[in-house]
Design a protein around this motif. Structure first.
Motif, mmCIF file in Angstrom:
data_model
loop_
_atom_site.group_PDB
_atom_site.id
_atom_site.type_symbol
_atom_site.label_atom_id
_atom_site.label_comp_id
_atom_site.label_asym_id
_atom_site.label_seq_id
_atom_site.Cartn_x
_atom_site.Cartn_y
_atom_site.Cartn_z
ATOM 1 N N SER A 97 -2.488 -11.700 8.723
ATOM 2 C CA SER A 97 -3.487 -10.638 8.591
ATOM 3 C C SER A 97 -3.533 -10.047 7.186
ATOM 4 O O SER A 97 -4.615 -9.847 6.635
ATOM 5 N N VAL A 98 -2.371 -9.758 6.601
ATOM 6 C CA VAL A 98 -2.394 -9.174 5.252
ATOM 7 C C VAL A 98 -2.973 -10.170 4.244
ATOM 8 O O VAL A 98 -3.711 -9.776 3.338
ATOM 9 N N ALA A 99 -2.674 -11.451 4.439
ATOM 10 C CA ALA A 99 -3.214 -12.467 3.531
ATOM 11 C C ALA A 99 -4.731 -12.523 3.648
ATOM 12 O O ALA A 99 -5.453 -12.494 2.649
ATOM 13 N N LEU A 100 -5.214 -12.577 4.890
ATOM 14 C CA LEU A 100 -6.653 -12.687 5.137
ATOM 15 C C LEU A 100 -7.404 -11.456 4.622
ATOM 16 O O LEU A 100 -8.407 -11.572 3.902
ATOM 17 N N ILE A 101 -6.903 -10.277 4.967
ATOM 18 C CA ILE A 101 -7.587 -9.033 4.588
ATOM 19 C C ILE A 101 -7.612 -8.900 3.056
ATOM 20 O O ILE A 101 -8.644 -8.586 2.469
ATOM 21 N N ALA A 102 -6.483 -9.169 2.403
ATOM 22 C CA ALA A 102 -6.409 -9.006 0.949
ATOM 23 C C ALA A 102 -7.270 -10.032 0.216
ATOM 24 O O ALA A 102 -7.899 -9.718 -0.801
ATOM 25 N N PRO B 199 -12.082 -7.828 -2.092
ATOM 26 C CA PRO B 199 -11.594 -7.667 -3.468
ATOM 27 C C PRO B 199 -11.200 -6.229 -3.833
ATOM 28 O O PRO B 199 -10.378 -6.037 -4.725
ATOM 29 N N ASN B 200 -11.760 -5.253 -3.122
ATOM 30 C CA ASN B 200 -11.396 -3.850 -3.369
ATOM 31 C C ASN B 200 -10.059 -3.466 -2.757
ATOM 32 O O ASN B 200 -9.533 -2.397 -3.043
ATOM 33 N N TYR B 201 -9.562 -4.326 -1.866
ATOM 34 C CA TYR B 201 -8.307 -4.019 -1.176
ATOM 35 C C TYR B 201 -7.176 -4.630 -1.995
ATOM 36 O O TYR B 201 -6.826 -5.786 -1.841
ATOM 37 N N ASN B 202 -6.626 -3.841 -2.911
ATOM 38 C CA ASN B 202 -5.684 -4.380 -3.883
ATOM 39 C C ASN B 202 -4.237 -4.428 -3.403
ATOM 40 O O ASN B 202 -3.418 -5.170 -3.949
ATOM 41 N N TRP B 203 -3.924 -3.614 -2.414
ATOM 42 C CA TRP B 203 -2.590 -3.683 -1.799
ATOM 43 C C TRP B 203 -2.809 -3.499 -0.298
ATOM 44 O O TRP B 203 -3.487 -2.538 0.124
ATOM 45 N N VAL B 204 -2.306 -4.434 0.487
ATOM 46 C CA VAL B 204 -2.508 -4.399 1.943
ATOM 47 C C VAL B 204 -1.161 -4.625 2.601
ATOM 48 O O VAL B 204 -0.513 -5.650 2.342
ATOM 49 N N VAL C 191 11.214 7.330 10.488
ATOM 50 C CA VAL C 191 11.121 6.575 9.231
ATOM 51 C C VAL C 191 10.221 5.352 9.390
ATOM 52 O O VAL C 191 10.350 4.592 10.358
ATOM 53 N N LEU C 192 9.325 5.178 8.432
ATOM 54 C CA LEU C 192 8.469 3.991 8.371
ATOM 55 C C LEU C 192 9.136 2.950 7.478
ATOM 56 O O LEU C 192 9.652 3.288 6.406
ATOM 57 N N VAL C 193 9.105 1.692 7.935
ATOM 58 C CA VAL C 193 9.738 0.608 7.176
ATOM 59 C C VAL C 193 8.657 -0.383 6.734
ATOM 60 O O VAL C 193 7.826 -0.811 7.545
ATOM 61 N N LEU C 194 8.700 -0.738 5.447
ATOM 62 C CA LEU C 194 7.726 -1.694 4.914
ATOM 63 C C LEU C 194 7.844 -3.047 5.608
ATOM 64 O O LEU C 194 8.946 -3.578 5.774
ATOM 65 N N GLY C 195 6.703 -3.592 6.023
ATOM 66 C CA GLY C 195 6.650 -4.924 6.620
ATOM 67 C C GLY C 195 5.914 -5.866 5.681
ATOM 68 O O GLY C 195 5.892 -5.645 4.464
ATOM 69 N N PRO C 196 5.297 -6.920 6.230
ATOM 70 C CA PRO C 196 4.557 -7.866 5.392
ATOM 71 C C PRO C 196 3.471 -7.153 4.571
ATOM 72 O O PRO C 196 2.829 -6.230 5.065
ATOM 73 N N PHE C 197 3.300 -7.572 3.324
ATOM 74 C CA PHE C 197 2.278 -6.966 2.459
ATOM 75 C C PHE C 197 1.773 -7.987 1.451
ATOM 76 O O PHE C 197 2.409 -9.005 1.208
ATOM 77 N N ARG C 198 0.603 -7.690 0.872
ATOM 78 C CA ARG C 198 0.059 -8.421 -0.268
ATOM 79 C C ARG C 198 -0.211 -7.404 -1.359
ATOM 80 O O ARG C 198 -0.707 -6.319 -1.082
#
Ligand code: SME
Length: 145
Positions: free
Chosen positions: A13-18, A22-27, A39-46
């Motif tokens: 999903s992060v790959a597809l959305i990013a 083009p305006n979505y620079n960090w997903v 606490v929130l923990v970072l998961g997959p991102f682009r």
């Protein structure tokens, strides 16, 4: 396992959305720590790596979305005192909660290098995505029992 399947869905999903927007620079995903739901923990991102790997729900735009229990859109991060900076290029941000059986379990976080990049169409679309992620978890939870 549920966790492994969900991680694959997140990566895809992060790959597809990013890539598509083009305006979505960090997903990326932040999920509540199952052993500490404050606490929130970072998961997959682009996008650029961030130093915010763990964010208390009392902090940031990310924390605000959990605390308020709703999508938060910030048109100009430089004028929002809650904002935790990840990149000096970030100008606007949207954070959309993900619910499992009505309870927030995490969120989708998107940053843009463009001011005021997120409107009602973005919000609607991302809330639909969040609903799909929540339903995926609900379905998996049911089929596991
Ligand atoms: N800006 C977020 C922190 C996460 S980074 O954007 C990836 C916040 O204010 O909570």
């Amino acid at each position: 396992t549920i966790a492994k399947d969900f991680a694959s869905l997140q990566e895809f999903s992060v790959a597809l959305i990013a890539e598509r927007l083009p305006n979505y620079n960090w997903v990326g995903f932040y999920m509540l720590d199952p052993s500490d739901d404050g606490v929130l923990v970072l998961g997959p991102f682009r996008g650029a790596p961030t130093e915010h790997i763990r964010i208390p729900v009392t902090q940031g735009i990310c924390g605000a979305a959990v605390a308020q229990g709703e999508t938060v859109i910030v048109e100009d991060v430089s004028s929002d005192p809650r904002y935790l900076s990840c990149s000096i290029d970030t100008k606007s941000e949207i954070v959309v909660p993900i619910r499992l059986n009505g309870k927030i379990v995490g969120e989708i976080d998107i940053d843009s290098h463009t001011l005021n990049a997120f409107g009602s169409a973005d919000r609607t679309c991302l809330e639909e995505c969040a609903a799909v992620f929540g339903q995926f978890l609900e379905h998996k939870e049911k089929s596991a029992t």
